[in-house]
Design an enzyme around this catalytic site. Structure first.
Site, PDB file in Angstrom:
ATOM      1  CB  CYS A  56       0.705  -6.275  13.997  1.00 28.89           C
ATOM      2  SG  CYS A  56       1.893  -4.995  13.576  1.00 28.89           S
ATOM      3  CE1 TYR A  79       1.507  -6.980  -3.454  1.00 27.06           C
ATOM      4  CE2 TYR A  79       0.545  -5.644  -1.723  1.00 27.06           C
ATOM      5  CZ  TYR A  79       1.182  -6.788  -2.125  1.00 27.06           C
ATOM      6  OH  TYR A  79       1.492  -7.757  -1.211  1.00 27.06           O
ATOM      7  CB  SER A  92      -0.786  -3.770   7.861  1.00 21.84           C
ATOM      8  OG  SER A  92      -1.993  -3.133   7.510  1.00 21.84           O
ATOM      9  NE  ARG A 111       0.080  -8.667   2.474  1.00 20.32           N
ATOM     10  CZ  ARG A 111      -0.474  -8.235   3.605  1.00 20.32           C
ATOM     11  NH1 ARG A 111      -1.551  -8.816   4.088  1.00 20.32           N
ATOM     12  NH2 ARG A 111       0.058  -7.233   4.276  1.00 20.32           N
ATOM     13  CG  HIS A 154      -7.133  -3.066  10.103  1.00 14.56           C
ATOM     14  ND1 HIS A 154      -5.818  -2.667  10.277  1.00 14.56           N
ATOM     15  CD2 HIS A 154      -7.092  -4.052   9.175  1.00 14.56           C
ATOM     16  CE1 HIS A 154      -5.031  -3.374   9.489  1.00 14.56           C
ATOM     17  NE2 HIS A 154      -5.771  -4.219   8.813  1.00 14.56           N
ATOM     18  NE  ARG A 192      -2.292  -1.311   3.588  1.00 17.18           N
ATOM     19  CZ  ARG A 192      -1.717  -0.561   4.503  1.00 17.18           C
ATOM     20  NH1 ARG A 192      -1.780   0.763   4.422  1.00 17.18           N
ATOM     21  NH2 ARG A 192      -1.109  -1.087   5.538  1.00 17.18           N
ATOM     22  CE  LYS A 208      -6.100  -3.834   4.629  1.00 21.15           C
ATOM     23  NZ  LYS A 208      -6.195  -4.396   5.965  1.00 21.15           N
ATOM     24  CG  ASP A 238      -7.388  -7.305   6.877  1.00 13.87           C
ATOM     25  OD1 ASP A 238      -6.415  -7.190   7.637  1.00 13.87           O
ATOM     26  OD2 ASP A 238      -7.594  -6.538   5.917  1.00 13.87           O
TER      27      ASP A 238
HETATM   28  N1  LIG Z   1       6.518 -13.217  17.313  1.00 11.25           N
HETATM   29  C1  LIG Z   1       5.281 -13.318  16.856  1.00 11.25           C
HETATM   30  N2  LIG Z   1       5.038 -13.086  15.544  1.00 11.25           N
HETATM   31  C2  LIG Z   1       3.776 -13.197  15.105  1.00 11.25           C
HETATM   32  C3  LIG Z   1       2.694 -13.568  15.964  1.00 11.25           C
HETATM   33  N3  LIG Z   1       1.563 -13.586  15.243  1.00 11.25           N
HETATM   34  C4  LIG Z   1       1.916 -13.243  13.977  1.00 11.25           C
HETATM   35  N4  LIG Z   1       3.246 -13.022  13.887  1.00 11.25           N
HETATM   36  C5  LIG Z   1       4.002 -12.689  12.661  1.00 11.25           C
HETATM   37  O1  LIG Z   1       3.600 -11.409  12.213  1.00 11.25           O
HETATM   38  C6  LIG Z   1       3.531 -11.357  10.782  1.00 11.25           C
HETATM   39  C7  LIG Z   1       2.192 -10.884  10.334  1.00 11.25           C
HETATM   40  O2  LIG Z   1       1.185 -11.729  10.828  1.00 11.25           O
HETATM   41  P1  LIG Z   1      -0.286 -11.730  10.210  1.00 11.25           P
HETATM   42  O3  LIG Z   1      -1.128 -12.604  11.100  1.00 11.25           O
HETATM   43  O4  LIG Z   1      -0.247 -12.103   8.791  1.00 11.25           O
HETATM   44  O5  LIG Z   1      -0.645 -10.186  10.336  1.00 11.25           O
HETATM   45  P2  LIG Z   1      -1.966  -9.394   9.904  1.00 11.25           P
HETATM   46  O6  LIG Z   1      -2.285  -8.472  11.023  1.00 11.25           O
HETATM   47  O7  LIG Z   1      -3.026 -10.349   9.499  1.00 11.25           O
HETATM   48  O8  LIG Z   1      -1.457  -8.546   8.649  1.00 11.25           O
HETATM   49  P3  LIG Z   1      -2.268  -7.810   7.428  1.00 11.25           P
HETATM   50  O9  LIG Z   1      -2.785  -8.894   6.564  1.00 11.25           O
HETATM   51  O10 LIG Z   1      -1.224  -6.973   6.792  1.00 11.25           O
HETATM   52  O11 LIG Z   1      -3.359  -6.957   7.984  1.00 11.25           O
HETATM   53  C8  LIG Z   1       3.861 -12.763  10.294  1.00 11.25           C
HETATM   54  O12 LIG Z   1       5.195 -12.821   9.875  1.00 11.25           O
HETATM   55  C9  LIG Z   1       3.642 -13.616  11.505  1.00 11.25           C
HETATM   56  O13 LIG Z   1       4.427 -14.772  11.482  1.00 11.25           O
HETATM   57  C10 LIG Z   1       3.003 -13.827  17.355  1.00 11.25           C
HETATM   58  O14 LIG Z   1       2.135 -14.149  18.160  1.00 11.25           O
HETATM   59  N5  LIG Z   1       4.290 -13.693  17.732  1.00 11.25           N
HETATM   60  O1  LIG Z   2      -4.143  -3.944   2.090  1.00 12.44           O
HETATM   61  C1  LIG Z   2      -3.168  -4.634   1.823  1.00 12.44           C
HETATM   62  O2  LIG Z   2      -2.432  -4.463   0.817  1.00 12.44           O
HETATM   63  C2  LIG Z   2      -2.827  -5.769   2.700  1.00 12.44           C
HETATM   64  C3  LIG Z   2      -3.396  -5.691   4.024  1.00 12.44           C
HETATM   65  O3  LIG Z   2      -4.264  -6.474   4.380  1.00 12.44           O
HETATM   66  C4  LIG Z   2      -2.897  -4.634   4.912  1.00 12.44           C
HETATM   67  O4  LIG Z   2      -1.959  -3.940   4.560  1.00 12.44           O
HETATM   68  O5  LIG Z   2      -3.442  -4.513   6.012  1.00 12.44           O
HETATM   69 MN   LIG Z   3      -3.913 -10.451   7.541  1.00  3.82          MN
END
Ligand SMILES: Nc1nc2c(ncn2[C@@H]2O[C@H](COP(=O)(O)OP(=O)(O)OP(=O)(O)O)[C@@H](O)[C@H]2O)c(=O)[nH]1
Ligand SMILES: O=C([O-])CC(=O)C(=O)O
Ligand SMILES: [Mn+2]
Length: 623
Positions: free
Chosen positions: A288, A235, A286, A404, A264, A96, A244, A311
């Protein structure tokens, strides 16, 4: 309807038809407003042809075949990932672009201090110039979609016009789309018009790129008129406009007007060994941990998690005065790196079934995908996300950190039955969380709703690769919505606070603040995370049930000694204490940063939040 979807198969001697004529002639709808808009866009963007998407399997097959022929996609080995494809973007188009994202409210002040703003007329003038002829040599796809179940009382419709077949294929995974949506739209229902062009017109005979895009990018939102205009990027969050752009930026503005919340947040269902069920929503910025928590496999015996969303959550009040959440999406657009059998087995099970698009990950020699964390050891040889040979000796990672997977939610083996429920699910707890190496403990319970809103409003996190720009910089990310707010942040906080006037406060979800990412002096995570986070969910639910002990601290309630279930966990008492610790000195350092943050909003910042800050300061000083 045009017989072929692909402009590339157009023979050079075939004259370009006047696109605007084609628009209405073969349209599978009589919705006058939609037809007029499609005509208007065709006239502006001058595509070679117009194609109305029906969402069928045959259409998916044709689209993906054509994307393979164009070099945008590579078909994966069906024995490894059936009906799945590998995509590589232009190396400049990987995330983004927050700098290029605009909230074009009529008045500048309504966009607030955290958003880029341009007057709607100025933005439209600027973008019309860019859209002028921007689809030349391409097909213009019309994608009718619905965010949330089609049987919702008031289905939230959108129509995306795009010149990217990759976007169409992704939208088919991410949303309910196609003819069924057009049918429900009828002749006059409202929809959010979403216009997208990659901004790469083709001259007669000009060879296309595998990933067309433009250096100039605009992701623009018109909150009052509920419109989205996106230009220059193919993207994810920049181009899949139902996600989003609609479900957060535009929907947050709608939600404010109508008295609900567009957030979110993941949504999960937690069942205890006693078969008590609770629904939890959690907002993390994002990359996290939302997708991971949504699909968690608890390590503690007898506890079960089922997934509703990973999400986005739309939360509306039910007749009983509780907040009910619904996931408007139909697929996942998940962060690939770090997703593996050890960390997120349910995502792996979903991915294994195929029907997925993988973007900017690495390709194995036997036609499968790989990324850092997919398996403990990489294969001997890979093709990396830039198309180069890769071995473990390579200096760079094989997959872009924001690569992704795009996979249907229906393939998640633990998808909750309530996923499609038009009523949504009643939320017991809301978690706010960020990525903080220090200061923020594993879990803190808010004192009350206002304090919980304060926690959300002051949420901070280190930046990640999900957005273009520097990674690892701590910034305030209120309710994990900083990049996704469709209006002024101060008004947004007031809207959150107003929930107390919309129902009995006791019926509102309990708010918690979590941090899986605290580190020790060596930089290692203090808390093992992932499946072990089930222990934290358990404590939260037991607090709600009145069964778990807490210790009051200046920042809120943390688990009392022995209250967090760590049975069987390899963690020393010191490590646990460090993960849960509230260091008053560290928090005192936060105070001026929070004051500066609040100061940005000026008069729209609710006075209650300043009062909360003063009270926190006082409690810390007494400490
Ligand atoms: N150390 C640690 N890393 C974590 C944990 N949960 C997720 N991660 C890492 O954080 C990164 C993002 O995790 P996602 O669950 O995909 O994050 P998200 O919030 O869904 O991200 P978006 O799709 O961008 O909104 C990945 O590399 C995970 O492996 C956790 O409990 N501990
Ligand atoms: O919007 C995107 O490109 C991917 C996503 O889920 C985020 O960044 O939270
Ligand atoms: Mn996600």
């Amino acid at each position: 309807m045009t017989a072929t979807l692909n402009p590339h198969t157009k023979t050079s001697e075939a004259p370009s038809p006047s696109a605007s004529v084609a628009a209405t002639t073969h349209a599978p709808t009589t919705h006058a407003k939609l037809l007029a808009w499609v005509d208007e866009v065709a006239e502006l963007c001058q595509p070679d042809s117009i194609y109305w998407c029906d969402g069928s399997d045959a259409e998916w097959a044709e689209l993906t075949n054509e994307l393979v022929a164009a070099g945008t996609l590579v078909r994966l080995n069906p024995a490894k990932k059936p009906n799945s494809f590998w995509a590589r973007t232009d190396p400049s188009d990987v995330a983004r672009v927050e700098e290029r994202t605009y909230i074009c409210s009529a008045k500048e002040k309504d966009a607030g201090p955290t958003n880029n703003w341009m007057a709607p007329d100025d933005m439209k003038r600027t973008m019309r110039e860019l859209y002028q002829g921007s689809m030349r040599g391409r097909t213009m796809y019309v994608v009718p979609f619905c965010m949330g179940p089609l049987d919702n009382e008031n289905p939230m419709f959108g129509v995306e016009i795009t010149d990217s077949a990759y976007v169409v294929a992704s939208m088919r995974i991410m949303t309910r789309m196609g003819q069924a949506v057009l049918d429900k739209l009828g002749t006059d229902k409202n929809f959010v018009p979403c216009l997208h062009s990659v901004g790469a017109p083709l001259n007669e005979g000009q060879k296309d790129k595998a990933w067309p895009c433009n250096e100039t990018k605009y992701i623009s939102h018109f909150p009052e008129t509920r419109e989205i205009w996106s230009y220059g990027s193919g993207y994810g969050g920049n181009s899949l406009l139902g996600k989003k752009c609609y479900s957060l930026r535009i929907a947050s503005a709608i939600a404010k007007d109508e008295g609900w919340l567009a957030e979110h947040m993941l949504i999960l269902k937690l069942t205890s060994p006693k078969q008590e069920t609770h629904y939890i929503a959690a907002a993390f910025p994002s990359a996290c941990g939302k997708t991971n928590l949504a699909m968690l496999e608890p390590t503690i015996p007898g506890w079960k998690v089922e997934t509703l969303g990973d999400d986005i959550a739309w939360m509306r009040f039910g007749e009983d005065g509780r907040l009910y959440a619904q996931n408007p999406e139909f697929g996942m657009f998940g962060v690939a790196p770090g997703t593996g059998w050890q960390t997120n087995p349910n995502a792996m099970r979903a991915i294994e079934q195929g029907n997925s698009l993988f973007t900017n990950v690495a390709l194995t020699d036997d036609g499968d995908v790989w990324w850092e964390g997919y398996s403990p050891k990489p294969p001997a040889h890979l093709t990396d996300w830039k198309g180069r040979d890769w071995t473990s000796e390579a200096k760079e990672v094989s997959s872009h950190p924001n690569s992704r997977f795009c996979t249907p939610l229906s393939q998640v083996p633990i998808l909750a039955n309530e996923f499609d429920s038009p009523q949504g699910v009643p939320i017991s707890a809301i978690f706010f969380g960020g990525r903080r190496a220090s200061t923020v403990p594993l879990i803190t319970e808010s004192r009350d709703w206002t304090h919980g809103v304060f926690m959300g409003a002051t949420l901070s996190s280190e930046t990640t690769a999900a957005a273009a720009g520097k990674v690892g910089v701590v910034r305030r990310d209120p309710m994990a919505m900083l990049p996704f707010l469709g209006y002024d942040g101060g008004d947004y906080f007031a809207h959150w606070l107003s929930m107390q006037q919309r129902t009995e406060p006791a019926k509102l979800p309990r708010i918690f603040y979590v941090n899986w990412f605290r580190r020790d002096d060596e930089g290692s995570f203090l808390w093992p995370g992932f499946g072990e986070n089930g222990r934290v969910l358990k404590w939260a639910i037991e607090r709600i049930e009145g069964r778990a002990e807490a210790t009051e601290t200046p920042i809120g309630n943390v688990p009392a000694q022995g209250a967090l279930d760590v049975t069987g966990l390899h963690l020393t008492a010191d490590e646990l204490e460090a993960a849960l610790a509230v260091d008053a000195e560290e928090w005192k350092d936060e105070i001026p940063m929070i004051a500066e943050w609040f100061g940005k909003f000026g008069s729209t910042l609710p006075a209650e939040l300043w009062t909360e800050l003063d009270a926190l300061k006082e409690r810390l000083n007494k400490n």
